[in-house]
Design an enzyme around this catalytic site. Structure first.
Site, PDB file in Angstrom:
ATOM      1  N   GLU A   9       0.913  -1.255   0.040  1.00 22.10           N
ATOM      2  CA  GLU A   9       0.069  -0.105   0.032  1.00 22.10           C
ATOM      3  C   GLU A   9       0.808   1.208  -0.048  1.00 22.10           C
ATOM      4  O   GLU A   9       0.393   2.638  -0.745  1.00 22.10           O
ATOM      5  CB  GLU A   9      -0.795  -0.011   1.216  1.00 22.10           C
ATOM      6  CG  GLU A   9      -2.008  -0.954   1.242  1.00 22.10           C
ATOM      7  CD  GLU A   9      -1.454  -2.291   2.286  1.00 22.10           C
ATOM      8  OE1 GLU A   9      -0.318  -2.677   2.276  1.00 22.10           O
ATOM      9  OE2 GLU A   9      -2.327  -2.434   3.068  1.00 22.10           O
ATOM     10  N   ASP A  82      -2.101  -5.040   3.778  1.00 21.33           N
ATOM     11  CA  ASP A  82      -2.101  -5.527   4.881  1.00 21.33           C
ATOM     12  C   ASP A  82      -2.892  -6.787   5.265  1.00 21.33           C
ATOM     13  O   ASP A  82      -4.060  -7.104   4.474  1.00 21.33           O
ATOM     14  CB  ASP A  82      -2.671  -4.440   5.829  1.00 21.33           C
ATOM     15  CG  ASP A  82      -1.625  -3.139   5.784  1.00 21.33           C
ATOM     16  OD1 ASP A  82      -0.342  -3.423   5.734  1.00 21.33           O
ATOM     17  OD2 ASP A  82      -2.108  -2.073   6.165  1.00 21.33           O
ATOM     18  N   ASP A  84      -5.648  -7.904   6.731  1.00 17.52           N
ATOM     19  CA  ASP A  84      -6.958  -7.930   7.106  1.00 17.52           C
ATOM     20  C   ASP A  84      -8.085  -7.716   5.911  1.00 17.52           C
ATOM     21  O   ASP A  84      -7.723  -7.678   4.828  1.00 17.52           O
ATOM     22  CB  ASP A  84      -7.210  -6.730   8.133  1.00 17.52           C
ATOM     23  CG  ASP A  84      -6.728  -5.107   7.616  1.00 17.52           C
ATOM     24  OD1 ASP A  84      -6.612  -5.311   6.364  1.00 17.52           O
ATOM     25  OD2 ASP A  84      -6.737  -4.357   8.286  1.00 17.52           O
ATOM     26  N   GLU A  86      -9.546  -5.207   4.841  1.00 14.95           N
ATOM     27  CA  GLU A  86      -9.327  -4.030   3.988  1.00 14.95           C
ATOM     28  C   GLU A  86      -8.295  -4.514   2.962  1.00 14.95           C
ATOM     29  O   GLU A  86      -8.291  -4.054   1.887  1.00 14.95           O
ATOM     30  CB  GLU A  86      -8.788  -2.790   4.801  1.00 14.95           C
ATOM     31  CG  GLU A  86      -8.776  -1.308   4.113  1.00 14.95           C
ATOM     32  CD  GLU A  86     -10.192  -0.698   3.829  1.00 14.95           C
ATOM     33  OE1 GLU A  86     -10.432   0.215   3.053  1.00 14.95           O
ATOM     34  OE2 GLU A  86     -11.196  -1.028   4.633  1.00 14.95           O
ATOM     35  N   TYR A 298       1.262  -6.103  13.236  1.00 12.09           N
ATOM     36  CA  TYR A 298       0.273  -5.041  12.672  1.00 12.09           C
ATOM     37  C   TYR A 298      -0.579  -4.540  13.752  1.00 12.09           C
ATOM     38  O   TYR A 298      -1.035  -5.009  14.830  1.00 12.09           O
ATOM     39  CB  TYR A 298      -0.671  -6.118  11.734  1.00 12.09           C
ATOM     40  CG  TYR A 298      -1.755  -5.370  10.875  1.00 12.09           C
ATOM     41  CD1 TYR A 298      -1.212  -4.599  10.120  1.00 12.09           C
ATOM     42  CD2 TYR A 298      -2.874  -5.874  10.922  1.00 12.09           C
ATOM     43  CE1 TYR A 298      -2.051  -3.692   9.512  1.00 12.09           C
ATOM     44  CE2 TYR A 298      -3.833  -5.021  10.202  1.00 12.09           C
ATOM     45  CZ  TYR A 298      -3.302  -3.993   9.139  1.00 12.09           C
ATOM     46  OH  TYR A 298      -4.186  -3.397   8.574  1.00 12.09           O
ATOM     47  N   ARG A 300      -3.867  -3.173  13.726  1.00  7.98           N
ATOM     48  CA  ARG A 300      -5.086  -3.136  13.516  1.00  7.98           C
ATOM     49  C   ARG A 300      -5.807  -4.482  14.023  1.00  7.98           C
ATOM     50  O   ARG A 300      -5.673  -5.574  13.457  1.00  7.98           O
ATOM     51  CB  ARG A 300      -5.795  -2.753  12.288  1.00  7.98           C
ATOM     52  CG  ARG A 300      -5.519  -1.476  11.843  1.00  7.98           C
ATOM     53  CD  ARG A 300      -6.326  -1.011  10.676  1.00  7.98           C
ATOM     54  NE  ARG A 300      -6.096   0.433  10.325  1.00  7.98           N
ATOM     55  CZ  ARG A 300      -5.068   0.876   9.653  1.00  7.98           C
ATOM     56  NH1 ARG A 300      -4.125  -0.032   9.129  1.00  7.98           N
ATOM     57  NH2 ARG A 300      -4.889   2.156   9.467  1.00  7.98           N
ATOM     58  N   HIS A 345      -5.033 -12.527  13.978  1.00  7.36           N
ATOM     59  CA  HIS A 345      -3.535 -12.394  14.144  1.00  7.36           C
ATOM     60  C   HIS A 345      -3.316 -11.748  15.411  1.00  7.36           C
ATOM     61  O   HIS A 345      -4.083 -11.909  16.433  1.00  7.36           O
ATOM     62  CB  HIS A 345      -2.852 -11.597  12.935  1.00  7.36           C
ATOM     63  CG  HIS A 345      -3.571 -10.606  12.413  1.00  7.36           C
ATOM     64  ND1 HIS A 345      -3.999  -9.424  13.515  1.00  7.36           N
ATOM     65  CD2 HIS A 345      -4.265 -10.179  11.331  1.00  7.36           C
ATOM     66  CE1 HIS A 345      -4.695  -8.375  12.569  1.00  7.36           C
ATOM     67  NE2 HIS A 345      -4.863  -8.964  11.515  1.00  7.36           N
TER      68      HIS A 345
END
Length: 699
Positions: A9, A82, A84, A86, A298, A300, A345
């Site tokens: 990203e 990432d 997740d 998203e 990570y 989130r 995670h």
């Protein structure tokens, strides 16, 4: 020719990963999403199974061209967004935009950006997980339906520029409900009696506890006077001494929510700032000879799970640094915080405990260091032994009354040697020592202090309290907390005063309309259940189209009813006593992002605006003629300055006090930290507490 193209990203993430993978890989950044629903229209074919009409995001055409050109030079493309929902959706959109086979093993995920983790991830690429993608699509479409269907209705009936959101509306209602609780609160009087005593010359305090063997609350001065009369002339004799051993366990390592809460308490970070700095630590910091390294896992996540390898490394470090007693016999494992926790995670932790904050401080910005230190200490403490506290409770007889003194002492620090979790009231557990006391001792009475109190209303929400409440209610997910808080402020539905949320008149008006015509959207249980349905889509046990269809069936009927029955509301500006110095028309109160301001009623012919100046009752210490007033900076931060500016340039971020320093007569300012407020002299070392009302409310 390179072997593969890797797409992430952000440029910083690309830079870090590129160093690990070497010259055989081209690493490029997509700068987030490349496709999304159009802004100019709803972009969802409701009648066609909610089919979304994705378009290339404006400004992303050149990025896509660069990615397509790079793709022609390689044999393989890896999508490393990432780990997740998203990130999975970004990977899926990239696959479609670049015309890749989304059933191929092109998806690479890692929970931490370290050399070993990245290399291991590329050994086991997988297919794009369509359950994750569909869960994200369902959320995006759901929010689009709510926003793009209700917002135009509010524009037409109430005011242009308004918006309604599924999660943001619930957050505003929670803030408004608390404000109503505060408005409806009726304070109740109560009293305390404190006995100031000494034992062998050592002073301590005891509080009135019982009368005639029964625990007694004091509700009036008359009751207090009756107690004072009973103990007048009575000896204060120790009746019972109770000693107990209590163990205290460490807090779990951080989740997104708990990190945002603790960063707000201890670092004074807004939720958005916490996530921005955490992103930097996750994507990588240049550590000189060691190169660029991701410092935390990570950020989130709602999981408190820790990898076994990290636990082993932690135990070895703790034993070496603090000794064997500070490491428990078996590694500490923490259960999921809530029934709806994803556990996809790990918790947020340092990628290596060996990188202690002080050893790499010189490579980080101040904010990066402070947040990394918080994450590092929390994780280390989470893997340490429990603290052992000795508690002492002493009952003291005086006539027919019992006074009680309580104290505690940390016998073994355990995890408290490294870190102690903060509280919303700013307190932490400290030693409250009592002198040596034994049953039968007669104490010397120094003073009896009766004090009147009043119960306090529940506190307004700080960012930390609101994030905690949203999480407990199952509203939103780790990635939504910070943007939700930002949105409700930008829309002018809430304002922040003294770091606490207050609903605005506009927010109250919007929620009033939503409650009447769209009660399900504001229903906490309904919203939490919808989050659960999205989780089931992610798990593959629920069809995303079915979830949307069930929601839309009743929502569509609500829309039709609101279109017919919602009355148009004219919001009239409140006229002030001030006159516009440019055109002579009255100034009116307007609501902006940072609260109310004054604007000319002759708009748009006259565009004059000015801030609302609040006099704090302090004479300017510099010019001795002006008054100190409260102002706001361009970013909304409160500061204090002389009302004769620009003739006088006195300015202070801290609130000046009308009380001069008793030692030197200079200006004193209010300083606030986690232990409370104090007045501090600007010229000498004098400090004193700020007199504030009692706050006995529970958080």
């Amino acid at each position: 020719m390179a072997d593969a193209l890797v797409i992430v990203e952000s440029p910083s993430k690309a830079k870090t990963i590129g160093k690990y993978l070497g010259s055989k890989f081209i690493v490029k950044a997509s700068m987030g999403h490349v496709r999304d629903l159009p802004k100019s229209q709803i972009g969802v074919e409701v009648e066609n199974d909610f089919n979304p009409k994705y378009i290339t995001i404006r400004g992303k055409g050149s990025i896509l061209k660069e990615l397509k050109d790079a793709r022609k030079k390689v044999k393989k493309v890896y999508l490393a967004a990432d780990p997740d929902r998203e990130g999975e959706a970004i990977a899926w959109h990239l696959a479609h935009a670049l015309e890749l086979d989304d059933t191929a093993d092109c998806r690479v995920v890692f929970n931490e950006i370290t050399k070993q983790a990245v290399k291991d991830a590329f050994k086991t690429p997988r297919k794009i997980n369509m359950d994750l993608v569909n869960a994200q699509q369902a959320r995006r479409i759901l929010d689009r339906l709510v926003g793009y269907k209700i917002s135009p209705l509010l524009w037409k009936k109430v005011k242009k520029g308004l918006s309604a959101g599924r999660v943001q509306s619930v957050a505003v209602k929670i803030i408004l409900d608390r404000e109503n609780e505060i408005d409806d609160f009726e304070p109740e009087e109560y009293w305390s009696i404190t006995a100031k005593l000494t034992a062998d010359g050592n002073p301590f305090e005891a509080k009135f506890h019982k009368l005639n063997g029964a625990k007694t609350e004091l509700g009036s001065e008359a009751e207090v006077q009756a107690i004072l009369k009973q103990i007048e002339g009575a000896d204060f004799t120790i009746k019972e001494v109770k000693e107990k051993e209590r163990s205290r366990n460490p807090s779990a390592p951080f989740t997104t929510s708990s990190l945002q809460q603790e960063a707000a308490r201890k670092l004074n970070f807004r939720a958005s700032k916490t996530m921005s700095v955490a992103q930097q630590l996750y994507e990588g910091v240049d550590l000189g000879k060691e190169g660029t390294v991701g410092l935390i896992t990570y950020m989130r996540t709602d999981s408190t799970r820790i990898a076994a390898s990290a636990q082993e490394e932690a135990k070895e470090y703790i034993v070496g640094k603090y000794g064997e007693p500070f490491a428990p016999e078996t590694p500490r494992n923490y259960s999921k915080k809530a029934a709806n926790a994803q556990d996809a995670h790990e918790a947020i932790r340092p990628t290596s405990i060996l990188r202690d904050p002080d050893s790499i401080k010189s490579f980080m910005s101040r904010d990066q260091f402070r947040l990394y230190k918080l994450v590092w200490e929390r994780f280390v403490a989470s893997q340490m032994s429990s603290a052992i506290l000795d508690t002492l409770s002493v009952d003291i007889a005086a006539g027919d009354t019992i006074f009680r003194a309580a104290g505690s002492k940390v016998r073994f620090q355990g995890f408290m040697k490294v870190y102690v979790e903060g509280n919303d009231d700013g307190t932490t557990e400290e030693d409250r020592l009592l002198p040596p006391l034994k049953s039968g001792d007669v104490l010397e009475k120094q003073e009896i202090e009766p004090k009147q109190h009043f119960t306090q209303p529940p506190p307004r929400y700080t960012e930390a309290r609101l994030v905690k409440t949203l999480e407990e209610l199952g509203i939103g997910r780790p990635s939504t907390y910070a943007p939700t808080l930002e949105t409700i402020q930008k829309r002018g539905y809430v304002a922040i005063e003294e770091k606490k949320f207050m609903p605005t008149e506009l927010g109250e008006l919007v929620i009033e309309q939503m409650e009447e015509f769209f009660p399900e959207i504001l229903n906490v249980e309904f919203t939490a259940n919808m989050e659960g349905d999205l989780d089931h889509v992610e798990e593959g046990s629920e069809d995303w189209v079915k979830v949307l269809a069930e929601f839309y069936e009743s929502f569509e009927k609500r829309l039709e009813f609101a279109e017919e029955e919602m009355k148009e509301i004219e919001i009239e500006d409140e006229v002030s006593d001030e006159i516009c110095e440019k055109c002579g028309k009255p100034l009116v109160y307007k609501l902006g992002r940072f609260g109310k301001f004054l604007a000319c009623s002759g708009f748009p012919d006259c565009r004059n605006t000015k801030p609302i100046i609040k006099d704090i009752g302090v004479t300017c210490p510099k010019c001795k003629e002006g008054h100190v007033v409260e102002r706001r900076s361009k970013k909304g931060r409160i500061f204090y300055g002389c009302d004769k500016y620009p003739e006088c340039d006195f300015v202070s971020w801290d609130r000046p006090s009308a009380k001069p320093c008793p030692s030197c007569g200079s200006l004193m300012i209010e300083k606030r930290n986690k232990k409370g407020a104090r007045l501090q002299c600007t010229s000498c070392d004098h400090q004193e507490p700020v007199d504030e009302p009692d706050d006995e409310s529970a958080d």
